[in-house]
Motif scaffolding. Sequence first.
Motif, mmCIF file in Angstrom:
data_model
loop_
_atom_site.group_PDB
_atom_site.id
_atom_site.type_symbol
_atom_site.label_atom_id
_atom_site.label_comp_id
_atom_site.label_asym_id
_atom_site.label_seq_id
_atom_site.Cartn_x
_atom_site.Cartn_y
_atom_site.Cartn_z
ATOM 1 N N PHE A 29 -60.445 -6.246 -22.127
ATOM 2 C CA PHE A 29 -61.903 -6.322 -22.140
ATOM 3 C C PHE A 29 -62.454 -5.762 -23.444
ATOM 4 O O PHE A 29 -63.356 -6.344 -24.052
ATOM 5 C CB PHE A 29 -62.508 -5.601 -20.935
ATOM 6 C CG PHE A 29 -63.978 -5.848 -20.798
ATOM 7 C CD1 PHE A 29 -64.442 -6.994 -20.170
ATOM 8 C CD2 PHE A 29 -64.901 -4.954 -21.312
ATOM 9 C CE1 PHE A 29 -65.795 -7.242 -20.057
ATOM 10 C CE2 PHE A 29 -66.268 -5.188 -21.204
ATOM 11 C CZ PHE A 29 -66.715 -6.343 -20.566
ATOM 12 N N CYS A 30 -61.910 -4.641 -23.883
ATOM 13 C CA CYS A 30 -62.354 -4.046 -25.155
ATOM 14 C C CYS A 30 -62.076 -4.995 -26.315
ATOM 15 O O CYS A 30 -62.909 -5.145 -27.222
ATOM 16 C CB CYS A 30 -61.666 -2.708 -25.388
ATOM 17 S SG CYS A 30 -62.243 -1.401 -24.288
ATOM 18 N N GLU A 31 -60.937 -5.666 -26.303
ATOM 19 C CA GLU A 31 -60.620 -6.634 -27.351
ATOM 20 C C GLU A 31 -61.559 -7.832 -27.272
ATOM 21 O O GLU A 31 -61.992 -8.360 -28.299
ATOM 22 C CB GLU A 31 -59.156 -7.080 -27.261
ATOM 23 C CG GLU A 31 -58.180 -5.981 -27.598
ATOM 24 C CD GLU A 31 -58.398 -5.402 -28.985
ATOM 25 O OE1 GLU A 31 -58.421 -6.172 -29.967
ATOM 26 O OE2 GLU A 31 -58.543 -4.165 -29.098
ATOM 27 N N PHE A 32 -61.898 -8.270 -26.065
ATOM 28 C CA PHE A 32 -62.851 -9.362 -25.882
ATOM 29 C C PHE A 32 -64.203 -9.003 -26.506
ATOM 30 O O PHE A 32 -64.817 -9.821 -27.195
ATOM 31 C CB PHE A 32 -63.016 -9.674 -24.395
ATOM 32 C CG PHE A 32 -64.188 -10.560 -24.101
ATOM 33 C CD1 PHE A 32 -64.145 -11.915 -24.367
ATOM 34 C CD2 PHE A 32 -65.347 -10.029 -23.559
ATOM 35 C CE1 PHE A 32 -65.240 -12.732 -24.106
ATOM 36 C CE2 PHE A 32 -66.449 -10.831 -23.292
ATOM 37 C CZ PHE A 32 -66.391 -12.195 -23.566
ATOM 38 N N VAL A 33 -64.652 -7.777 -26.272
ATOM 39 C CA VAL A 33 -65.930 -7.322 -26.824
ATOM 40 C C VAL A 33 -65.879 -7.354 -28.355
ATOM 41 O O VAL A 33 -66.823 -7.803 -29.012
ATOM 42 C CB VAL A 33 -66.271 -5.909 -26.298
ATOM 43 C CG1 VAL A 33 -67.377 -5.258 -27.093
ATOM 44 C CG2 VAL A 33 -66.641 -5.977 -24.823
ATOM 45 N N LYS A 34 -64.776 -6.912 -28.939
ATOM 46 C CA LYS A 34 -64.641 -6.915 -30.398
ATOM 47 C C LYS A 34 -64.627 -8.347 -30.947
ATOM 48 O O LYS A 34 -65.260 -8.637 -31.968
ATOM 49 C CB LYS A 34 -63.371 -6.174 -30.812
ATOM 50 C CG LYS A 34 -63.455 -4.683 -30.559
ATOM 51 C CD LYS A 34 -62.142 -3.999 -30.844
ATOM 52 C CE LYS A 34 -62.210 -2.539 -30.439
ATOM 53 N NZ LYS A 34 -60.917 -1.869 -30.568
ATOM 54 N N ILE A 35 -63.923 -9.240 -30.268
ATOM 55 C CA ILE A 35 -63.867 -10.633 -30.708
ATOM 56 C C ILE A 35 -65.241 -11.274 -30.593
ATOM 57 O O ILE A 35 -65.669 -12.021 -31.478
ATOM 58 C CB ILE A 35 -62.815 -11.414 -29.895
ATOM 59 C CG1 ILE A 35 -61.415 -10.937 -30.284
ATOM 60 C CG2 ILE A 35 -62.955 -12.921 -30.097
ATOM 61 C CD1 ILE A 35 -60.312 -11.441 -29.395
ATOM 62 N N LEU A 36 -65.952 -10.974 -29.522
ATOM 63 C CA LEU A 36 -67.306 -11.506 -29.344
ATOM 64 C C LEU A 36 -68.211 -11.051 -30.486
ATOM 65 O O LEU A 36 -69.004 -11.830 -31.008
ATOM 66 C CB LEU A 36 -67.870 -11.066 -27.998
ATOM 67 C CG LEU A 36 -69.168 -11.700 -27.550
ATOM 68 C CD1 LEU A 36 -69.057 -13.208 -27.475
ATOM 69 C CD2 LEU A 36 -69.580 -11.145 -26.195
ATOM 70 N N SER A 37 -68.066 -9.808 -30.897
ATOM 71 C CA SER A 37 -68.851 -9.293 -32.030
ATOM 72 C C SER A 37 -68.565 -10.088 -33.297
ATOM 73 O O SER A 37 -69.475 -10.445 -34.040
ATOM 74 C CB SER A 37 -68.525 -7.824 -32.287
ATOM 75 O OG SER A 37 -68.996 -7.024 -31.246
ATOM 76 N N ILE A 38 -67.303 -10.370 -33.533
ATOM 77 C CA ILE A 38 -66.913 -11.122 -34.725
ATOM 78 C C ILE A 38 -67.452 -12.549 -34.657
ATOM 79 O O ILE A 38 -68.014 -13.069 -35.622
ATOM 80 C CB ILE A 38 -65.380 -11.122 -34.887
ATOM 81 C CG1 ILE A 38 -64.897 -9.705 -35.209
ATOM 82 C CG2 ILE A 38 -64.942 -12.113 -35.969
ATOM 83 C CD1 ILE A 38 -63.409 -9.515 -35.092
ATOM 84 N N LEU A 39 -67.301 -13.193 -33.502
ATOM 85 C CA LEU A 39 -67.759 -14.572 -33.352
ATOM 86 C C LEU A 39 -69.269 -14.711 -33.518
ATOM 87 O O LEU A 39 -69.756 -15.736 -33.984
ATOM 88 C CB LEU A 39 -67.340 -15.127 -31.988
ATOM 89 C CG LEU A 39 -65.848 -15.369 -31.795
ATOM 90 C CD1 LEU A 39 -65.562 -15.785 -30.362
ATOM 91 C CD2 LEU A 39 -65.332 -16.408 -32.771
ATOM 92 N N LEU A 40 -69.989 -13.695 -33.128
ATOM 93 C CA LEU A 40 -71.443 -13.732 -33.252
ATOM 94 C C LEU A 40 -71.927 -13.164 -34.581
ATOM 95 O O LEU A 40 -73.107 -12.858 -34.746
ATOM 96 C CB LEU A 40 -72.085 -12.983 -32.083
ATOM 97 C CG LEU A 40 -71.879 -13.646 -30.722
ATOM 98 C CD1 LEU A 40 -72.414 -12.762 -29.610
ATOM 99 C CD2 LEU A 40 -72.548 -15.012 -30.680
ATOM 100 N N ASN A 41 -70.996 -13.012 -35.511
ATOM 101 C CA ASN A 41 -71.325 -12.517 -36.852
ATOM 102 C C ASN A 41 -72.095 -11.209 -36.817
ATOM 103 O O ASN A 41 -73.063 -11.018 -37.553
ATOM 104 C CB ASN A 41 -72.105 -13.571 -37.646
ATOM 105 C CG ASN A 41 -71.264 -14.778 -37.942
ATOM 106 O OD1 ASN A 41 -70.092 -14.659 -38.235
ATOM 107 N ND2 ASN A 41 -71.862 -15.952 -37.828
ATOM 108 N N ASN A 42 -71.710 -10.325 -35.940
ATOM 109 C CA ASN A 42 -72.320 -8.999 -35.808
ATOM 110 C C ASN A 42 -73.815 -9.033 -35.520
ATOM 111 O O ASN A 42 -74.544 -8.115 -35.870
ATOM 112 C CB ASN A 42 -72.012 -8.137 -37.032
ATOM 113 C CG ASN A 42 -70.562 -7.734 -37.069
ATOM 114 O OD1 ASN A 42 -69.980 -7.388 -36.045
ATOM 115 N ND2 ASN A 42 -69.962 -7.791 -38.234
ATOM 116 N N ARG A 43 -74.278 -10.099 -34.878
ATOM 117 C CA ARG A 43 -75.669 -10.134 -34.417
ATOM 118 C C ARG A 43 -75.809 -9.128 -33.276
ATOM 119 O O ARG A 43 -74.848 -8.815 -32.589
ATOM 120 C CB ARG A 43 -76.022 -11.530 -33.919
ATOM 121 C CG ARG A 43 -76.123 -12.538 -35.033
ATOM 122 C CD ARG A 43 -76.635 -13.868 -34.487
ATOM 123 N NE ARG A 43 -76.718 -14.858 -35.525
ATOM 124 C CZ ARG A 43 -75.859 -15.866 -35.668
ATOM 125 N NH1 ARG A 43 -74.853 -15.994 -34.835
ATOM 126 N NH2 ARG A 43 -76.008 -16.713 -36.656
#
Length: 104
Positions: A29-43
């Motif tokens: 889950f923590c890795e998913f959150v980090k990947i989501l941050s990257i995919l959303l360009n840190n929005r």
Amino acid sequence: QHQQYLTLLTTDSSSTRAVDVQERFMFLFCEFVKILSILLNNRPIVLFIDDLQWGCNMTVSLLSSLMKDAGLTNWLFVGSYRTCHYDADNIPLSMVLSEMREKG
């Protein structure tokens, strides 16, 4: 590191202890959150969770570790709990609330 992910995803959960399954879930889950941050360009991202008074130990631990992760600068964690249902003996939630009050 990819091998670590593959091992976590492909390990037969019927042969693992409950603690291992919880650790695997928290890690993924923590890795998913980090990947989501990257995919959303840190929005900016807001995670709102209601009724924390009924959260289990694992839920409270997961949220606590996410809130402490200095790399998640674009996340805003918002939680709510009902004081009329809040049990002061709910130690994990009480500890997180105390810690958040101390840090502001």
